[in-house]
Design a protein around this motif. Sequence first.
Motif, PDB file in Angstrom:
ATOM      1  N   VAL A   1     133.186  50.161  42.256  1.00 11.14           N
ATOM      2  CA  VAL A   1     133.111  50.910  43.342  1.00 11.14           C
ATOM      3  C   VAL A   1     132.830  52.731  42.886  1.00 11.14           C
ATOM      4  CG1 VAL A   1     134.500  49.714  44.924  1.00 11.14           C
ATOM      5  CG2 VAL A   1     135.614  51.451  43.414  1.00 11.14           C
ATOM      6  N   GLY A   2     132.578  52.535  41.680  1.00  8.25           N
ATOM      7  CA  GLY A   2     132.387  54.223  40.971  1.00  8.25           C
ATOM      8  C   GLY A   2     130.882  54.402  40.978  1.00  8.25           C
ATOM      9  N   VAL A   3     130.930  55.630  40.086  1.00 10.82           N
ATOM     10  CA  VAL A   3     129.696  56.217  39.995  1.00 10.82           C
ATOM     11  C   VAL A   3     128.735  55.814  38.660  1.00 10.82           C
ATOM     12  CG1 VAL A   3     130.479  58.234  41.346  1.00 10.82           C
ATOM     13  CG2 VAL A   3     130.795  58.312  38.768  1.00 10.82           C
ATOM     14  N   GLY A   4     129.306  54.938  38.220  1.00  8.76           N
ATOM     15  CA  GLY A   4     128.511  54.326  36.827  1.00  8.76           C
ATOM     16  C   GLY A   4     127.486  53.727  37.235  1.00  8.76           C
ATOM     17  N   LEU A   5     126.421  53.640  36.211  1.00  9.87           N
ATOM     18  CA  LEU A   5     124.927  52.857  36.389  1.00  9.87           C
ATOM     19  C   LEU A   5     125.359  51.494  36.090  1.00  9.87           C
ATOM     20  CD1 LEU A   5     122.337  55.121  35.312  1.00  9.87           C
ATOM     21  CD2 LEU A   5     123.407  55.045  37.587  1.00  9.87           C
ATOM     22  N   THR A   6     124.836  50.548  37.019  1.00 12.15           N
ATOM     23  CA  THR A   6     125.154  49.125  36.601  1.00 12.15           C
ATOM     24  C   THR A   6     123.873  48.908  35.820  1.00 12.15           C
ATOM     25  OG1 THR A   6     123.648  48.603  38.685  1.00 12.15           O
ATOM     26  CG2 THR A   6     126.149  48.493  39.008  1.00 12.15           C
ATOM     27  N   LEU A   7     123.810  47.414  35.468  1.00 16.39           N
ATOM     28  CA  LEU A   7     122.872  47.170  34.418  1.00 16.39           C
ATOM     29  C   LEU A   7     121.301  47.349  34.973  1.00 16.39           C
ATOM     30  CD1 LEU A   7     124.545  44.621  32.275  1.00 16.39           C
ATOM     31  CD2 LEU A   7     123.974  46.772  31.321  1.00 16.39           C
ATOM     32  N   ASP A   8     121.283  47.019  36.291  1.00 20.09           N
ATOM     33  CA  ASP A   8     120.073  46.846  36.421  1.00 20.09           C
ATOM     34  C   ASP A   8     119.504  48.177  37.244  1.00 20.09           C
ATOM     35  OD1 ASP A   8     121.549  47.359  38.996  1.00 20.09           O
ATOM     36  OD2 ASP A   8     120.799  45.508  40.102  1.00 20.09           O
ATOM     37  N   GLU A   9     120.302  49.266  36.888  1.00 23.07           N
ATOM     38  CA  GLU A   9     119.826  50.655  37.182  1.00 23.07           C
ATOM     39  C   GLU A   9     119.452  51.413  35.876  1.00 23.07           C
ATOM     40  OE1 GLU A   9     122.403  52.013  41.228  1.00 23.07           O
ATOM     41  OE2 GLU A   9     123.711  51.677  39.169  1.00 23.07           O
ATOM     42  N   ILE A  10     119.425  50.674  34.842  1.00 23.36           N
ATOM     43  CA  ILE A  10     119.218  51.528  33.481  1.00 23.36           C
ATOM     44  C   ILE A  10     118.293  50.667  32.715  1.00 23.36           C
ATOM     45  CG2 ILE A  10     121.587  52.446  33.080  1.00 23.36           C
ATOM     46  CD1 ILE A  10     122.249  50.405  31.518  1.00 23.36           C
ATOM     47  N   LEU A  11     117.245  51.288  32.224  1.00 21.98           N
ATOM     48  CA  LEU A  11     116.193  50.631  31.167  1.00 21.98           C
ATOM     49  C   LEU A  11     116.539  50.734  29.680  1.00 21.98           C
ATOM     50  CD1 LEU A  11     113.541  52.916  32.898  1.00 21.98           C
ATOM     51  CD2 LEU A  11     114.017  50.570  33.406  1.00 21.98           C
ATOM     52  N   PRO A  12     116.464  49.696  29.144  1.00 21.86           N
ATOM     53  CA  PRO A  12     117.037  49.728  27.660  1.00 21.86           C
ATOM     54  C   PRO A  12     116.190  50.450  26.690  1.00 21.86           C
ATOM     55  CG  PRO A  12     115.905  47.696  28.273  1.00 21.86           C
ATOM     56  CD  PRO A  12     115.859  48.440  29.458  1.00 21.86           C
ATOM     57  N   ILE A  13     116.640  51.279  25.728  1.00 27.75           N
ATOM     58  CA  ILE A  13     115.953  51.746  24.718  1.00 27.75           C
ATOM     59  C   ILE A  13     116.918  51.504  23.513  1.00 27.75           C
ATOM     60  CG2 ILE A  13     115.096  53.752  25.959  1.00 27.75           C
ATOM     61  CD1 ILE A  13     117.165  55.623  24.952  1.00 27.75           C
ATOM     62  N   ASP A  14     116.060  51.689  22.289  1.00 32.72           N
ATOM     63  CA  ASP A  14     116.612  51.388  20.956  1.00 32.72           C
ATOM     64  C   ASP A  14     117.603  52.401  20.501  1.00 32.72           C
ATOM     65  OD1 ASP A  14     117.183  51.070  18.184  1.00 32.72           O
ATOM     66  OD2 ASP A  14     115.227  51.341  17.484  1.00 32.72           O
ATOM     67  N   GLY A  15     118.958  52.195  20.571  1.00 30.49           N
ATOM     68  CA  GLY A  15     120.015  53.004  20.405  1.00 30.49           C
ATOM     69  C   GLY A  15     120.584  52.875  18.801  1.00 30.49           C
ATOM     70  N   SER A  16     119.877  52.359  18.052  1.00 32.43           N
ATOM     71  CA  SER A  16     120.591  52.175  16.768  1.00 32.43           C
ATOM     72  C   SER A  16     120.687  53.458  16.095  1.00 32.43           C
ATOM     73  CB  SER A  16     119.666  51.131  16.061  1.00 32.43           C
ATOM     74  OG  SER A  16     118.448  51.626  15.673  1.00 32.43           O
ATOM     75  N   SER A  17     120.038  54.402  16.137  1.00 33.06           N
ATOM     76  CA  SER A  17     120.351  55.755  15.650  1.00 33.06           C
ATOM     77  C   SER A  17     121.629  56.289  15.784  1.00 33.06           C
ATOM     78  CB  SER A  17     118.972  56.607  15.940  1.00 33.06           C
ATOM     79  OG  SER A  17     118.842  56.801  17.280  1.00 33.06           O
ATOM     80  N   ALA A  18     122.100  55.821  17.019  1.00 31.12           N
ATOM     81  CA  ALA A  18     123.330  56.625  17.498  1.00 31.12           C
ATOM     82  C   ALA A  18     124.376  56.126  16.526  1.00 31.12           C
ATOM     83  CB  ALA A  18     123.868  56.131  18.859  1.00 31.12           C
ATOM     84  N   GLY A  19     124.160  55.020  15.625  1.00 29.18           N
ATOM     85  CA  GLY A  19     125.442  54.524  14.794  1.00 29.18           C
ATOM     86  C   GLY A  19     126.598  53.925  15.249  1.00 29.18           C
ATOM     87  N   ILE A  20     126.578  53.683  16.375  1.00 27.40           N
ATOM     88  CA  ILE A  20     127.614  52.880  16.897  1.00 27.40           C
ATOM     89  C   ILE A  20     127.630  51.457  16.948  1.00 27.40           C
ATOM     90  CG2 ILE A  20     129.077  52.647  18.925  1.00 27.40           C
ATOM     91  CD1 ILE A  20     127.933  55.342  20.046  1.00 27.40           C
ATOM     92  N   ASN A  21     128.919  50.953  16.005  1.00 34.87           N
ATOM     93  CA  ASN A  21     128.695  49.706  15.604  1.00 34.87           C
ATOM     94  C   ASN A  21     128.662  48.922  16.859  1.00 34.87           C
ATOM     95  OD1 ASN A  21     128.988  50.157  12.700  1.00 34.87           O
ATOM     96  ND2 ASN A  21     131.334  50.130  13.005  1.00 34.87           N
ATOM     97  N   GLY A  22     127.902  47.890  16.698  1.00 35.47           N
ATOM     98  CA  GLY A  22     127.671  46.899  17.922  1.00 35.47           C
ATOM     99  C   GLY A  22     127.016  47.234  19.137  1.00 35.47           C
ATOM    100  N   CYS A  23     126.396  48.573  18.967  1.00 40.40           N
ATOM    101  CA  CYS A  23     125.641  49.092  20.167  1.00 40.40           C
ATOM    102  C   CYS A  23     124.339  49.620  19.711  1.00 40.40           C
ATOM    103  CB  CYS A  23     126.627  50.459  20.671  1.00 40.40           C
ATOM    104  SG  CYS A  23     128.252  49.805  21.192  1.00 40.40           S
ATOM    105  N   LYS A  24     123.240  48.537  19.558  1.00 40.41           N
ATOM    106  CA  LYS A  24     121.978  49.173  18.891  1.00 40.41           C
ATOM    107  C   LYS A  24     121.033  49.243  20.248  1.00 40.41           C
ATOM    108  CE  LYS A  24     122.435  46.436  14.713  1.00 40.41           C
ATOM    109  NZ  LYS A  24     122.572  47.675  13.904  1.00 40.41           N
TER     110      LYS A  24
END
Length: 717
Positions: free
Chosen positions: A120-143
């Motif tokens: 019921v909040g303001v966060g984006l659901t998965l169908d509201e975001i487009l995936p990009i390569d996030g490996s450069s952020a360096g967060i374990n398990g979150c590529k």
Amino acid sequence: SDKINDLSTLMTAGRLSDDNKQVLVDAYNYFAKAHGADTGERVLLQLMSALPEFHTWNTVRKTGLARSITPSPPKASNTYKAIVFINLFGGIDSFNVLTPHSNGGCYLYDDYFEARGGDVGVGLTLDEILPIDGSSAGINGCKTFGVNSLLPSLKDIYDEGRGLFFANMGHLHKPCTNKNWLTETRTDLFSHHTMKAEAHRVDAFKEGDGPGVLGRMLDVLEDYGLAVSATSVNAHSIMIDGSPTTGRLSTAMDTSGVPRVYHREFLKGNQQELRLFLEKLHSETQENSGAFSNQWSQSFIDIWNKTDTLVETLRGIKLSTDFSSKAPDIDDISKQMKLVAELIAAKDQRGNGVNRDVFTVYMGGFDGHSELKATMNNRLPALDNAIKKFWMEMKAQGISERVTVVIGSEFGRTTTMNSNRGSDHGWGGNYFAFGGDIKGGRILGEYPLSFTDSPDNPINLGRGRILPTRSWDALWFGVAQWFGINEPTDLDQVLPNSQNFGCDLFTDSDIFVSGQSTISGCGGVVETTDVSLNIPEPRYLTGKEQKDICRIAVLSSSKQLKINPSDSRCYISNQVIQESSSVPGSYEVSGSAVLNFDAYIPKEYIDKKKVNSVAAAARAFAADFVVADAIQITEAPSSSPTGEPTISPQPTSSPTPGPTESPTIEIPDQCLSILDGIRVVSSTSSSSKNFYGIDIGSGIASAGNFFFDSGSWVVLG
């Protein structure tokens, strides 16, 4: 004539010159005869309002010659480059622009979604975001990360390798923590207009010669001999304003058309009846004429010529890209970017040609205190179209590698939802840059590892306000290098507070494919020394006090280690306050001076004893001249001589008549200029060349922390 005399008394306090009075008489007679007395009187008032005597307090003395247009500066042979800043005013919710993604089982997406209110909040659901390569952020398990689906152009440019995100960036005075941010950041945080000004100045302590970061860049480049230009579209920004001493004016334009000196009846198209009279009113003046009235008339003629010329130039520009869109063009953002594209296309036809351009455009309405998603749904499609079409046009012009676009906002927003399904004023945010030379497809900086709103989260200040881990200085440092500014002193002019972040800055090598620069004074040994003082009240050292201590530490280290001042950088960290154990009723404020040294300096060359001596000199300087009523905390003597000078808290009761046997250190020449104007009251005669063991003539000082300025004599520890 009587009517003009009355108007002169009313509008110029009787300063109207005889020459300009005759011009007005001639104008009235002409328009009254040709168009009637009412028209003559109306035009007379309009001309009165354009007089140099009306706009300044000066008298005007004419030569009788026409005024010449100020020639445009010559264009240098340097390659053209441009910076475009898109200002998203209101504080865009940038954690709904760049988000975590659940791909690969990333824990951070659930943390993000829950913090933003869940289903019921303001966060984006998965169908509201487009995936990009996030490996450069360096967060374990979150590529994988996500981009708001309403901004597909950002994903496309990112995936193309020509766009990158700057994670968790915002205005900072210096690096700080969730324990000391309030005392270390002395500004009106969370205020729209204050934080906008801070983001556009990038000068936390207001030390720069010009108010805006892009304006200061142009000041330096103009000194290099480059032809520069600054343009704001639809809303003026201090970001592009440089030092008033340059005399360079920024241009403010509107998407409805280039503003011109215009009259709907007598100064448009072929109807130019007013032109002759305006030119005569602003004709050349004698040397003994008022300077301000002369400047007003020169600016009037120059701007008149510039706008008329620019109108004709832009009429001849035909773009390859259609900037129209099915979505409403909120705040004319697509039209603004189209105008910037036209000006870039006309770079060789503006004046004698332009080497460096800076532009700002404006889009507002992002203050999403209620119904955040509706706010974003309403505005992001227009922004996306503007970005997409501008990028297409830059590639069509074959100039994309020479244009960098930065998208920013005055602050981020809270990651927690309020009771109106909105988010409130925050601090750190995520921003985007793109261009043909961008080393893209990456996330620079430190994206939050947790969105948990708890004291254990080191960057959460409560209510979902995220403490920035990078300053605006970090971004603009690398952009300034790409723009052609690499000398340390020039970078300090552009970013007066960048030294306060040590080496925590991005270089052009971090941001751009063509980047080759480093940070002078970084990459080598890092030494940390104590800075402790007794002060009469419980407080931290102010930002200015910290910077002054570091300045003397850097200058002293250059002498002690025989290196250039630009080969080291310094900032104060980890301040702690406690009751003094040595001075009853006082408080001890202690911190660490972090000294970074350049990579070329060998590790073994950085003598720890010399570094401690540098710190001692800085403490002595601070006690005497930086921190009011401070007393230096001296270290206990060692059991054996060190060969290094010691620092005494107070001078001896009587000066020695000649040289002493105590060790000596050199007085850094730079300190003499830094301390210019400081006066120390002393009853001791200043006629003697030696003062408290100081040999002024040889530039050598005995150990001591005495400063004297009755005769401009100064000693550094």
